[in-house]
Design a protein around this motif. Structure first.
Motif, PDB file in Angstrom:
ATOM      1  N   GLN A 570      -4.283  -7.712   6.335  1.00 36.13           N
ATOM      2  CA  GLN A 570      -4.563  -8.144   5.192  1.00 36.13           C
ATOM      3  C   GLN A 570      -3.759  -6.736   3.495  1.00 36.13           C
ATOM      4  N   GLU A 571      -3.438  -7.143   2.739  1.00 37.84           N
ATOM      5  CA  GLU A 571      -2.974  -5.658   0.789  1.00 37.84           C
ATOM      6  C   GLU A 571      -4.115  -5.428   1.023  1.00 37.84           C
ATOM      7  N   SER A 572      -5.187  -5.158   0.823  1.00 38.77           N
ATOM      8  CA  SER A 572      -5.510  -4.278   0.841  1.00 38.77           C
ATOM      9  C   SER A 572      -5.583  -3.534   2.452  1.00 38.77           C
ATOM     10  N   GLN A 573      -5.715  -3.534   3.809  1.00 36.73           N
ATOM     11  CA  GLN A 573      -5.421  -3.036   4.733  1.00 36.73           C
ATOM     12  C   GLN A 573      -4.533  -2.012   4.732  1.00 36.73           C
ATOM     13  N   ALA A 574      -3.216  -2.939   4.360  1.00 36.98           N
ATOM     14  CA  ALA A 574      -2.157  -2.265   4.213  1.00 36.98           C
ATOM     15  C   ALA A 574      -1.969  -1.357   3.388  1.00 36.98           C
TER      16      ALA A 574
END
Length: 647
Positions: A570-574
């Motif tokens: 996900q964006e936050s994980q990336a």
């Protein structure tokens, strides 16, 4: 005066023997004899020959004959003090002590010569025939002997010997030490000198010197029975303890020096290696020190490995010595904390047992993952053989797939097989690294691993692996037995030695990694190697991030875990992954590194000349027959591990 109480009677007996032996070994001073003859000739010239005959009889221990002849001389020279002295001596030695001492007193009255004073002092204190004078007589004898000694610029040894013995009997420490020191400096050849020095050393509790001096005195004539009695009274046993303590100190000091040398050797090699990597031309084999450095590291690692096993007896000795010393200290103080002593001594015994036991425990390492059959990934097997051919080395014999992001090689087989390059070559391939991996960067990373094989990095290393395994087993045993505590010497040794050994082996590994990087850059280009290594690092971070959140969410919602290899960030994980990647790529170097920092490796790799095409190519997954089946299998293994861990 400090006395050696268990030895008082023995010391007196030995000293009398020493005094007698010393006197017998001293030849008469003929200059003095001639002076006496001249004096007698002036008084009674016809008595000179009789006087000489009497002296010969005295020296032959024919005391009665000597006394008879001296009496004849005395009748002709009644004021001649030497004849009083000689006659008194002969009578005293023949058993007529009172008569002899009376004549010696008369000799002193006539003339207070050193010879007269000495003779009177000797027989006042030690009348002979096993008898011994009292304190007052000995006190007077000591004064006479000291006065006699002052009559000479340099008195002969018999005067000093008598003073030493009288001072010893009377416990006059200052007089005894002065006499013993005079004997040591002026008459080192005499048995009595070493005998008295042995006593002086025993007073000072210098047991080693005392024991050595007794041995020297025995070699110069001290009766063996007397020397043995003196040693067995406590001097020899104490000297043995102190000698053992000294040797132990020397041994421990030498051992610590060896540790220091290993540490310094590791530091020097690390510095030289770093400098060599920075200055060597990777494109000119004649100007590189890599081969010689690898040989030196091999010797250093083997030496460090052997030193670990040499250290085991020393550490065992220290553990037992400390426990025994603490126990003895409490006993001497008079207060023994039973519980503390039991814990300390039991801990020492457990530590020694664990240390010895770990030397005989052998763990057979299991191969990671499972073998990948050729039909499961025919393209991958073909690619692996192609990379081996490009480098010019033997291809791998087995590919073992694991759930993680591992990518490494090792050899399986006997030490002899590995040295002959006949061992079974194994590639560990973590399935988690394959997502998004293109074939050209993958070839470059695989070429790096083949570089280790072609450089024979995996052929040796038995010493390092064995020592590291034994240290880890010992650490585990110490922790399980509750002995991994700061005050345990063995535990502290383990920490220090592991630190030194780690620095040495990691220094060698860093050199091996740089040399393997050069193989990859030369074969497939620096760009392909950068892309490949960056991908491996990124996927390691990504899989860890995905696994953490998926495991947590599955547990919270009580659902089955999804296939980790199909998940996307996900964006936050990336964003977190990118931040961690930047930190990993630009991390500062450390002496504990097994691999140099990635950016440093890239910089060095760019120095290697290569004409290789670095175009990415097709995905690595295209080389597999059934991606879904393999990822499901690996994911199931992860699920099993998570469940076993939670249980």
């Amino acid at each position: 005066m400090r006395t050696i109480r268990p030895l008082s009677r023995v010391l007196l007996l030995v000293c009398l023997l020493a005094l007698s032996a010393a006197a017998q070994n001293l030849d008469r001073d003929m200059e003095k004899e001639e002076a006496i003859w001249q004096q007698l000739s002036a008084v009674a010239p016809r008595a000179v020959d009789t006087f000489k005959s009497a002296t010969v009889a005295l020296d032959k221990r024919d005391y009665e004959q000597a006394a008879r002849l001296y009496e004849e001389v005395l009748k002709k020279a009644s004021d001649f003090d030497p004849v009083y002295r000689r006659l008194g001596t002969a009578l005293a030695l023949s058993g007529r002590t009172e008569e002899g001492v009376a004549l010696l007193e008369m000799a002193v009255e006539k003339k207070s010569s050193p010879e007269n004073l000495y003779s009177l002092a000797e027989f006042l204190a030690y009348p002979g025939h096993g008898s011994e004078a009292g304190y007052e007589a000995k006190q007077r004898a000591l004064l006479l002997a000291k006065h006699a000694g002052r009559g000479f610029h340099k008195p002969d040894a018999s005067y000093t010997i008598l003073i030493a013995q009288l001072a010893l009997d009377l416990q006059k420490e200052a007089d005894f030490r002065n006499a013993a020191a005079t004997l040591a400096s002026e008459h080192p050849e005499l048995m009595a000198t070493h005998y008295f020095n042995a006593i002086r050393a025993a007073m000072d509790e210098d047991w080693i010197t005392s024991d050595d001096e007794i041995r020297k005195a025995e070699s110069l004539g001290l009766p063996a029975e007397t020397a043995s009695a003196l040693r067995e009274s406590g001097i020899h046993s104490r000297a043995t303890v102190w000698r053992s303590a000294q040797y132990s100190v020397y041994l421990v000091a030498a051992w610590l020096g060896g540790l220091a040398l290993l540490f310094i050797g590791g530091k020097v090699m690390s510095t030289v290696t770093i400098r060599s990597i920075q200055t060597d031309d990777p494109n000119d084999p004649a100007r590189t020190n890599a081969v010689s450095l690898r040989k030196v590291y091999s010797v250093l690692i083997n030496a460090a490995g052997g030193y670990y096993y040499i250290s085991i007896p020393v550490v065992i000795f220290l553990v037992l010595a400390v426990a025994a010393s603490v126990t003895y200290g409490f006993v001497m103080v008079g207060r023994v904390p039973i519980k503390l002593i039991l814990l300390l001594d039991l801990g020492a015994l457990v530590t020694v047992y664990k240390m010895i036991r770990t030397l005989f425990v052998r763990r057979n390492p299991e191969d990671p993952g499972r073998s990948l059959r050729i039909e499961e990934a025919p393209g991958l097997w073909e690619l692996a053989r192609g990379v081996a051919g490009a480098i010019g080395t033997r291809p791998i014999d087995d590919i073992r797939v694991t759930p993680g992001t591992d990518l490494a090689v090792y050899e399986r087989g006997s030490f002899r097989e590995r040295l002959r390059d006949r061992a079974h070559r194994v590639l560990i391939l973590g399935v988690g690294v394959l997502n998004g991996f293109d074939q050209t960067p993958f070839r470059a990373v695989l070429a790096h691993e083949y570089g280790h094989l072609s450089h024979r990095d995996t052929a040796g290393g038995d010493a390092a692996l064995r020592v590291n395994s034994d240290m880890m087993e010992f650490a585990r045993s110490m922790a399980l037995s509750g002995q991994a505590v700061p005050w345990n010497i063995a535990f502290q040794f383990l920490r220090v030695y592991h630190f030194i050994f780690r620095r040495i082996t990691h220094g060698a590994t860093r050199l091996q990694e740089v040399l393997a990087d050069r193989v990859a850059a030369r074969t497939y280009g620096a760009r392909a190697f950068e892309l490949g290594l960056t991908h491996v690092i990124r996927r390691s971070i990504e899989l860890e991030e995905l696994a953490y959140w998926e495991i947590a969410q599955a547990a919270n919602s009580r659902r089955q875990m999804r296939n980790l290899y199909d998940l996307r960030l996900q964006e936050s994980q990336a964003e977190r992954v990118e931040e961690k990647l930047k930190l990993a790529m630009a991390r500062p170097p450390s002496e504990d590194d097994t691999h140099p920092p990635p950016l440093e490796r890239f910089r060095l790799a760019r120095q290697v000349n290569s004409d290789a095409d670095s175009a990415p190519g097709d995905p690595v997954w295209d080389l597999f027959a059934n991606r879904e089946q393999l990822t499901n299998e690996m994911n199931s293994l992860i699920v099993e591990r998570v469940r076993s861990g939670s249980d």
